[in-house]
Motif scaffolding. Structure first.
Motif, short mmCIF file in Angstrom:
data_model
loop_
_atom_site.label_atom_id
_atom_site.label_comp_id
_atom_site.label_asym_id
_atom_site.label_seq_id
_atom_site.Cartn_x
_atom_site.Cartn_y
_atom_site.Cartn_z
N VAL A 463 -4.66 7.56 -30.71
CA VAL A 463 -3.78 6.89 -31.68
C VAL A 463 -4.15 5.41 -31.75
N ARG A 464 -3.96 4.83 -32.91
CA ARG A 464 -4.14 3.39 -33.11
C ARG A 464 -2.83 2.80 -33.63
N GLY A 465 -2.61 1.52 -33.36
CA GLY A 465 -1.43 0.84 -33.90
C GLY A 465 -0.59 0.20 -32.82
N ALA A 473 -6.85 -3.67 -20.53
CA ALA A 473 -7.10 -2.23 -20.67
C ALA A 473 -6.95 -1.58 -19.31
N ALA A 474 -6.48 -0.34 -19.30
CA ALA A 474 -6.29 0.38 -18.05
C ALA A 474 -6.35 1.88 -18.31
N GLY A 560 -6.92 -4.01 -28.18
CA GLY A 560 -7.52 -3.32 -29.33
C GLY A 560 -6.57 -2.39 -30.04
N LEU A 561 -5.30 -2.34 -29.60
CA LEU A 561 -4.26 -1.51 -30.24
C LEU A 561 -4.69 -0.05 -30.34
N THR A 562 -5.33 0.45 -29.27
CA THR A 562 -5.87 1.81 -29.32
C THR A 562 -5.65 2.52 -27.98
N ILE A 563 -5.35 3.84 -28.08
CA ILE A 563 -5.27 4.70 -26.91
C ILE A 563 -6.36 5.76 -27.05
N TYR A 564 -7.17 5.93 -25.98
CA TYR A 564 -8.28 6.88 -25.97
C TYR A 564 -7.98 8.00 -24.98
N LYS A 565 -8.50 9.18 -25.24
CA LYS A 565 -8.42 10.25 -24.26
C LYS A 565 -9.53 10.05 -23.23
N GLY A 566 -9.21 10.37 -21.98
CA GLY A 566 -10.20 10.22 -20.91
C GLY A 566 -10.35 8.78 -20.45
N LYS A 567 -11.35 8.57 -19.62
CA LYS A 567 -11.64 7.25 -19.07
C LYS A 567 -12.79 6.61 -19.84
N ILE A 568 -12.54 5.44 -20.40
CA ILE A 568 -13.56 4.71 -21.17
C ILE A 568 -14.04 3.54 -20.32
N ASP A 569 -15.14 3.76 -19.61
CA ASP A 569 -15.62 2.75 -18.65
C ASP A 569 -15.93 1.42 -19.30
#
Length: 866
Positions: A463-465, A473-474, A560-569
């Protein structure tokens, strides 16, 4: 480290003394002495572990409270006193002055632990018209700032009065509440959230059920009557916390204490008790714990202000809280009371205003505001539904936004810091300031990605926003929280995902990797605390809870107003640096000051004339002195009593150095009658492991010395003739083992090098430890220091905890299984032989690299061969 000269001579043959008693009595006496020695060793080991805990707490910055500081000081005091008592049993009457030094050090520690701010001004009530910022210690920073704004800056503030910190102390002393509260905290496990929750409820009820002293009750009621006269009739009050330390730079305590709104004068005393009791709310306790505040230092002032019937209200940030380069003014506003902004429960309008003349609105975001907080006709406030057409209207107009911006600029200029300001507008359009504190700002996250680092793929976006409430970031597993029970269940390192950005979730920020909410903005209390704690926070992400599953791993990029699935190194390259919230706090500083009387080691050389009780400046010095003298007393027993069974034996082995061994208990396979003992008769597990390392690789002899290294040795030898080879010297090769089956103590002197090794190795993992100290050398100080650092680097690769003080190296490893500890002893045996005289080549980088590579290769092969 070595033994003192006066008992060394006793290990060599001399004319026999007449036995003072029979052999059986001597055996009984020795067993009693050995028992005292074991108790002393146990206390010494505990003392060293406590010192390590203190250093670890200061270094890592993990939360700890005064209960930890007091318990730690008590534990170290008990164990050091035990060591002094045990030494007195081993050598009666020899070291009586140790008790005086112990008492002196203990007195210094007690003074630091009992320091408390005294309230010199005993006024119970002070009207707001008489308050300024210099009175923060009496009325708290919140009311001190409001008094300053009203009386010095001349900006509108509601009328009111402060119930002072002197009143709070009077209330707490009236029922001995503070003593009882400290007792409960001292016995509580502050890392157990469920126990903390129960403790919080118990203490709050303890306060609420207590009656205030009559003079305090009467003072509060008189202040209400005077304020009613000033207002010209009936009024309602906002009763708000104004604790010492609240609303200061870096420690806002935002939303941690209770506020009682729309309170009638008849109910003000009960409201006062509710507010001061909120000092012990779960969120407030965890905040103080995480920020290192001493409970006794936080006196609760309470502010009582005339309650406004606000048409609109909100929060102004005089700068951008999440971007230091943005100097715009940010105004968040809602219809009605401003509480809907600070508790994150309602979407709020945002006006961004330029500070350059002419001041103007450069951007605005008008949200649909579904609720409005209003005064009720009775006590308290209500949140009512707004008609959609009204909810879509701006809560303030641009002209009002510009006036608010001008007020913010004025207050920032006065305080010379960016400000976080709460405000309200009454029905006739008058703007009132309700709160003002330093603004917590963060730097914009700047991540320099390595060229080989892959940037996030668009397909990984969940999702973004939303709004960046706190930069960063974490990554972690999702935890969907709904109720207070989730506070008890929340796992460390999870991503907290909630509906509203309520202040109660602040108690989880020390455990949360990141925070995501569906409602709330960056002006709320939770956003403030997230920025203080450096926790990434993404707020106002509509429908996010429906798109995430509990337990799934996500990466939150708040900036960055973004949620990612998984770990983004690639987003986490700078996220491993944790903010040390404890550093500089009152509790941290108390432990740091106390540690100066506990941890430093000043007694390094047992042969120095200053190695005496009078030179003991810390508890560590006392433990060092007592340990050294206890070894002396144990070695002296056989000599002093002409008791060969417990006299030292010389090791019969094919090495040029002399090794003397004292069997404490079961260190030999069978009793030795004569002067010598063979290696195959040694039963001591730690001694045999050390010896395996010592003899595993033949020594190649001293390294080739360059001209400077040779001159360094010559120069030092001319200054200290005891170091000159060929002369009878206290620095000759002297090595003494004291052993039992699971214990070994070694004092070794090989040439100019002194080392001490002590180990307890058995199947009891929690009791196992190996300690090592190394000092000496014939070269100048700088080369000896480099050699100590050289050994430190090697030992740290094998999990030793190492410290270098001057040219003295102290290393320790503990709580590992037996085979692991034996390997560490083999390493120490190897290093004891193979690092001698390396100090003389420490100025030659190529030689240092060669020996470092050789030593590490030898150790690896040694461990692989076992």
């Amino acid at each position: 480290m070595g033994q003192v000269v006066d008992f060394i001579k006793g290990f060599f043959p001399k004319k026999k003394k007449k036995s003072k008693t029979n052999a059986e009595e001597l055996r009984v006496d020795f067993r009693a002495r050995y028992h005292q020695f074991k108790l002393l060793l146990n206390a010494n080991n505990k003392s060293l572990e406590i010192m390590a805990d203190i250093e670890r707490a200061l270094r890592l910055g993990q939360p700890f409270g005064m209960s930890f500081v007091k318990a730690t000081c008590t534990a170290i005091s008990v164990n050091v006193f035990q060591m002094i008592k045990n030494l007195a049993e081993l050598g009666p009457g020899k070291h009586n002055e140790l008790s005086d030094r112990f008492n002196g050090i203990q007195h210094n520690i007690d003074q630091l632990l009992t320091e408390r701010k005294e309230v010199k001004d005993e006024r119970l009530i002070i009207p707001l018209s008489s308050i300024d910022k210099e009175m923060a210690d009496l009325v708290g920073s919140k009311m001190a700032n409001l008094g300053e704004i009203k009386n010095k800056i001349k900006i509108q503030v509601p009328e009111g009065f402060s119930i002072t910190s002197a009143s709070y102390q009077k209330f707490m002393e009236h029922h001995d509440l503070q003593v009882e509260i400290e007792r409960r905290f001292q016995s509580a496990d502050l890392e157990n959230m469920e126990r903390l929750y129960t403790l919080s409820a118990e203490i709050q009820q303890l306060i609420i059920r207590s009656r205030p002293p009559e003079d305090l009750h009467e003072a509060i009621m008189n202040a209400c009557r005077e304020l009613e006269g000033l207002e010209g009739g009936e009024m309602r009050l906002a009763v708000r916390s104004s604790a010492l330390g609240e609303d200061t730079a870096g420690t806002s305590f935002a939303g941690q204490y209770r506020t009682e709104l729309n309170v009638s004068p008849e109910e003000i005393v009960e409201a006062y008790k509710e507010v001061i009791a909120s000092k012990y709310s779960l969120t407030a306790i965890t905040y103080r714990l995480n920020r290192g505040f001493r409970d006794a230092d936080i006196s609760m002032g309470v502010g009582c202000l005339v309650m406004l019937n606000a048409e609109a209200g909100g929060v102004i940030y005089s700068r951008n809280p999440v971007d230091l380069s943005d100097h715009s003014i940010f105004i968040n506003s809602v219809w009605g009371l401003p509480e809907s902004v600070v508790d994150g429960s309602v979407a709020c309008d945002l006006f961004i205003v330029t500070r350059e003349k002419p001041i103007r609105v450069i951007q605005k975001e008008i949200k649909v505001k579904e609720k409005k907080s209003i005064r009720r006709s009775q006590d308290g406030v209500s949140r009512i539904d707004l008609p959609r057409d009204m909810g879509e209207l701006p809560s303030i107009d641009e002209a009002q936004a510009c006036i608010l911006a001008e007020l913010a600029i004025k207050m920032e200029a006065y305080y010379t810091l960016p400000q976080d300001i709460e405000w309200a507008i009454d029905p006739d359009g008058t703007i009132y300031i309700l709160q003002c504190r330093p603004l917590q700002q963060m730097e914009t996250a700047k991540i320099a990605l390595p060229e080989d680092m892959i940037r996030p793929d668009k397909k990984d976006v969940v999702v973004r926003g939303g709004i960046t409430a706190s930069q960063g970031a974490a990554c972690g597993p999702v935890y969907l929280a709904d109720t207070g029970v989730d506070i008890l269940r929340f796992p460390k390192g999870a991503v907290l995902v909630v509906q509203q950005a309520l202040p109660r979730w602040a108690s989880l920020l020390n455990r949360a990797a990141a925070v995501v909410t569906e409602q709330g903005g960056f002006a709320g209390h939770l956003a403030n605390i997230a920025r203080e704690f450096g926790v990434p926070a993404l707020f106002g992400v509509k429908g996010v809870r429906d798109q995430l599953n509990s337990g799934e791993i996500i990466t939150v990029d708040a900036g960055g107003l973004t949620i990612y699935k998984g770990k983004i190194d690639s987003l986490l390259v700078e996220s491993d640096i944790e903010k040390n919230l404890m550093q500089g706090s009152p509790v941290y500083d108390t432990l740091k000051q106390v540690s100066r009387h506990i941890v430093p080691l000043n007694l390094l050389d047992p042969d120095s004339p200053d190695f005496n009780p009078a030179s003991c400046k810390t508890f560590h010095d006392i433990t060092r002195f007592v340990h050294e003298k206890s070894v002396h007393e144990m070695f002296s027993f056989g000599k002093d009593h002409d008791f060969s069974e417990r006299s030292s034996k010389q090791l019969f082995y094919k090495v040029p150095m002399q090794w003397w061994i004292l069997n404490l208990d079961d260190g030999f396979n069978e009793e030795v009658k004569g002067k010598y003992v063979k290696l195959d008769n040694i039963a001591s597990i730690p001694m045999l492991a050390f010896w395996d390392g010592f003899v595993a690789v033949p020594w190649d002899g001293p390294p080739a010395i360059d001209g400077k290294g040779f001159m360094s040795v010559v120069f030092r030898s001319t200054r200290d003739t005891a170091l000159t080879p060929g002369l009878r010297s206290r620095y000759a090769d002297r090595n003494y083992f004291m052993i039992s089956r699971n214990y070994c103590n070694l004092n070794s002197r090989l040439g100019y090098h002194f080392s001490t090794m002590e180990a307890l190795v058995s199947d009891r993992v929690n009791e196992n430890y190996v300690g090592f100290q190394f000092k000496g050398g014939a070269a100048d100080y700088q080369r000896r220091l480099k050699r100590a650092l050289f050994i430190k680097e090697i030992l740290e690769k094998f999990d030793f905890r190492v410290e270098v003080r001057e040219d003295n190296l102290i290393a320790r490893v503990e709580h590992h299984e037996k085979e692991y500890m034996k390997e560490r002893l083999q390493i120490l045996g190897y290093l004891t032989l193979h690092t001698r005289q390396l100090d003389m080549i420490m100025a030659n980088d190529s030689e240092v690299r060669y020996y470092k590579a050789k030593i590490e290769r030898d150790i690896r092969e040694l461990l692989l061969s076992k």
